[in-house]
Design a protein around this motif. Sequence first.
Motif, PDB file in Angstrom:
ATOM      1  N   THR A  33       0.826  -1.210   0.000  1.00 62.74           N
ATOM      2  CA  THR A  33       0.000   0.000   0.000  1.00 62.74           C
ATOM      3  C   THR A  33       0.857   1.255   0.000  1.00 62.74           C
ATOM      4  O   THR A  33       0.565   2.209  -0.729  1.00 62.74           O
ATOM      5  CB  THR A  33      -0.945   0.000   1.224  1.00 62.74           C
ATOM      6  OG1 THR A  33      -1.665  -1.228   1.238  1.00 62.74           O
ATOM      7  CG2 THR A  33      -1.908   1.151   1.161  1.00 62.74           C
ATOM      8  N   GLN A  34       1.911   1.257   0.813  1.00 65.37           N
ATOM      9  CA  GLN A  34       2.791   2.421   0.893  1.00 65.37           C
ATOM     10  C   GLN A  34       3.460   2.688  -0.460  1.00 65.37           C
ATOM     11  O   GLN A  34       3.532   3.827  -0.908  1.00 65.37           O
ATOM     12  CB  GLN A  34       3.853   2.189   1.985  1.00 65.37           C
ATOM     13  CG  GLN A  34       4.821   3.334   2.145  1.00 65.37           C
ATOM     14  CD  GLN A  34       4.164   4.564   2.739  1.00 65.37           C
ATOM     15  OE1 GLN A  34       3.165   4.464   3.440  1.00 65.37           O
ATOM     16  NE2 GLN A  34       4.704   5.720   2.454  1.00 65.37           N
ATOM     17  N   THR A  35       3.932   1.634  -1.112  1.00 66.16           N
ATOM     18  CA  THR A  35       4.590   1.776  -2.414  1.00 66.16           C
ATOM     19  C   THR A  35       3.614   2.289  -3.454  1.00 66.16           C
ATOM     20  O   THR A  35       3.949   3.169  -4.248  1.00 66.16           O
ATOM     21  CB  THR A  35       5.174   0.419  -2.871  1.00 66.16           C
ATOM     22  OG1 THR A  35       6.023  -0.093  -1.845  1.00 66.16           O
ATOM     23  CG2 THR A  35       5.943   0.546  -4.157  1.00 66.16           C
ATOM     24  N   LEU A  62      11.519  14.089 -10.006  1.00 70.08           N
ATOM     25  CA  LEU A  62      10.250  13.391  -9.788  1.00 70.08           C
ATOM     26  C   LEU A  62      10.203  12.066 -10.546  1.00 70.08           C
ATOM     27  O   LEU A  62       9.702  11.067 -10.032  1.00 70.08           O
ATOM     28  CB  LEU A  62       9.086  14.285 -10.211  1.00 70.08           C
ATOM     29  CG  LEU A  62       8.844  15.509  -9.325  1.00 70.08           C
ATOM     30  CD1 LEU A  62       7.875  16.475  -9.992  1.00 70.08           C
ATOM     31  CD2 LEU A  62       8.322  15.086  -7.966  1.00 70.08           C
ATOM     32  N   ALA A  63      10.708  12.060 -11.771  1.00 69.27           N
ATOM     33  CA  ALA A  63      10.696  10.834 -12.579  1.00 69.27           C
ATOM     34  C   ALA A  63      11.564   9.757 -11.944  1.00 69.27           C
ATOM     35  O   ALA A  63      11.190   8.582 -11.901  1.00 69.27           O
ATOM     36  CB  ALA A  63      11.162  11.119 -13.999  1.00 69.27           C
ATOM     37  N   LYS A  64      12.715  10.147 -11.407  1.00 71.22           N
ATOM     38  CA  LYS A  64      13.603   9.165 -10.763  1.00 71.22           C
ATOM     39  C   LYS A  64      12.961   8.583  -9.519  1.00 71.22           C
ATOM     40  O   LYS A  64      13.073   7.378  -9.259  1.00 71.22           O
ATOM     41  CB  LYS A  64      14.946   9.813 -10.437  1.00 71.22           C
ATOM     42  CG  LYS A  64      15.775  10.092 -11.674  1.00 71.22           C
ATOM     43  CD  LYS A  64      17.024  10.866 -11.342  1.00 71.22           C
ATOM     44  CE  LYS A  64      17.784  11.261 -12.596  1.00 71.22           C
ATOM     45  NZ  LYS A  64      18.973  12.054 -12.282  1.00 71.22           N
ATOM     46  N   ALA A  65      12.253   9.411  -8.742  1.00 73.18           N
ATOM     47  CA  ALA A  65      11.544   8.906  -7.560  1.00 73.18           C
ATOM     48  C   ALA A  65      10.437   7.943  -7.983  1.00 73.18           C
ATOM     49  O   ALA A  65      10.222   6.903  -7.342  1.00 73.18           O
ATOM     50  CB  ALA A  65      10.962  10.072  -6.762  1.00 73.18           C
ATOM     51  N   LEU A  66       9.753   8.263  -9.074  1.00 71.17           N
ATOM     52  CA  LEU A  66       8.694   7.389  -9.576  1.00 71.17           C
ATOM     53  C   LEU A  66       9.271   6.077 -10.082  1.00 71.17           C
ATOM     54  O   LEU A  66       8.724   5.002  -9.817  1.00 71.17           O
ATOM     55  CB  LEU A  66       7.898   8.090 -10.679  1.00 71.17           C
ATOM     56  CG  LEU A  66       6.775   7.273 -11.326  1.00 71.17           C
ATOM     57  CD1 LEU A  66       5.775   6.781 -10.288  1.00 71.17           C
ATOM     58  CD2 LEU A  66       6.072   8.100 -12.392  1.00 71.17           C
ATOM     59  N   ILE A  67      10.379   6.141 -10.794  1.00 76.11           N
ATOM     60  CA  ILE A  67      11.025   4.913 -11.283  1.00 76.11           C
ATOM     61  C   ILE A  67      11.386   4.007 -10.110  1.00 76.11           C
ATOM     62  O   ILE A  67      11.154   2.795 -10.142  1.00 76.11           O
ATOM     63  CB  ILE A  67      12.277   5.247 -12.127  1.00 76.11           C
ATOM     64  CG1 ILE A  67      11.865   5.887 -13.461  1.00 76.11           C
ATOM     65  CG2 ILE A  67      13.119   4.005 -12.377  1.00 76.11           C
ATOM     66  CD1 ILE A  67      13.017   6.509 -14.239  1.00 76.11           C
ATOM     67  N   GLU A  68      11.931   4.586  -9.054  1.00 78.71           N
ATOM     68  CA  GLU A  68      12.294   3.796  -7.871  1.00 78.71           C
ATOM     69  C   GLU A  68      11.056   3.146  -7.247  1.00 78.71           C
ATOM     70  O   GLU A  68      11.070   1.970  -6.897  1.00 78.71           O
ATOM     71  CB  GLU A  68      13.001   4.688  -6.850  1.00 78.71           C
ATOM     72  CG  GLU A  68      13.521   3.926  -5.658  1.00 78.71           C
ATOM     73  CD  GLU A  68      14.333   4.791  -4.725  1.00 78.71           C
ATOM     74  OE1 GLU A  68      14.320   4.498  -3.521  1.00 78.71           O
ATOM     75  OE2 GLU A  68      14.971   5.754  -5.183  1.00 78.71           O
ATOM     76  N   ALA A  69       9.966   3.910  -7.143  1.00 77.87           N
ATOM     77  CA  ALA A  69       8.724   3.366  -6.580  1.00 77.87           C
ATOM     78  C   ALA A  69       8.161   2.256  -7.460  1.00 77.87           C
ATOM     79  O   ALA A  69       7.686   1.232  -6.960  1.00 77.87           O
ATOM     80  CB  ALA A  69       7.694   4.478  -6.398  1.00 77.87           C
ATOM     81  N   LEU A  70       8.231   2.437  -8.781  1.00 72.90           N
ATOM     82  CA  LEU A  70       7.716   1.410  -9.696  1.00 72.90           C
ATOM     83  C   LEU A  70       8.562   0.143  -9.650  1.00 72.90           C
ATOM     84  O   LEU A  70       8.038  -0.969  -9.724  1.00 72.90           O
ATOM     85  CB  LEU A  70       7.649   1.952 -11.125  1.00 72.90           C
ATOM     86  CG  LEU A  70       6.614   3.046 -11.364  1.00 72.90           C
ATOM     87  CD1 LEU A  70       6.685   3.540 -12.803  1.00 72.90           C
ATOM     88  CD2 LEU A  70       5.212   2.568 -11.033  1.00 72.90           C
ATOM     89  N   ARG A  71       9.866   0.308  -9.504  1.00 73.89           N
ATOM     90  CA  ARG A  71      10.724  -0.878  -9.376  1.00 73.89           C
ATOM     91  C   ARG A  71      10.426  -1.623  -8.077  1.00 73.89           C
ATOM     92  O   ARG A  71      10.435  -2.852  -8.038  1.00 73.89           O
ATOM     93  CB  ARG A  71      12.189  -0.474  -9.450  1.00 73.89           C
ATOM     94  CG  ARG A  71      12.604  -0.131 -10.854  1.00 73.89           C
ATOM     95  CD  ARG A  71      14.095   0.051 -10.975  1.00 73.89           C
ATOM     96  NE  ARG A  71      14.446   0.275 -12.357  1.00 73.89           N
ATOM     97  CZ  ARG A  71      15.356   1.138 -12.753  1.00 73.89           C
ATOM     98  NH1 ARG A  71      16.031   1.844 -11.867  1.00 73.89           N
ATOM     99  NH2 ARG A  71      15.619   1.287 -14.030  1.00 73.89           N
TER     100      ARG A  71
END
Length: 139
Positions: free
Chosen positions: A5-7, A107-116
């Motif tokens: 849920t957090q991710t 922002l994109a790098k943070a999103l990429i990390e969350a998606l991974r």
Amino acid sequence: MPNSTQTISSAEQSTKDLIKTIEARPTLDQQARTMISTLNTLLQKLSDLGNERTRVGVAIDLHTNLQRLYIYPLETFVSANLAMQKLGQLNTAKTATNQQLGSENALAKALIEALRQLLSDLGGAPFVPDDMPPGPIVP
């Protein structure tokens, strides 16, 4: 699927923030419009993960397509922004300021990390955070 849920909420917030930031560009080129469309689709998928009726189908779809449809295009977007920043005044196709591009990349790098991390939670390749900062190393 473990409790992610957090991710999921982190990825949703990062997606919304990135969409707003890209839309703030003075001019939207084709790449920016395509990225906004892709991010809106991703936002819908992430929202569907919270719906009890669609969770399993969406989780299977994301497990199969997350890397190809969302992570790779985001990485390409970051690379294109870095190239736009590097060329500076020589780049006649530049559609945003360096500060705008830097904000989008963060922002994109943070999103990429969350998606991974989400992909790892869904049973994909395990996510191991990298100590190296993303992007090219500038001397």
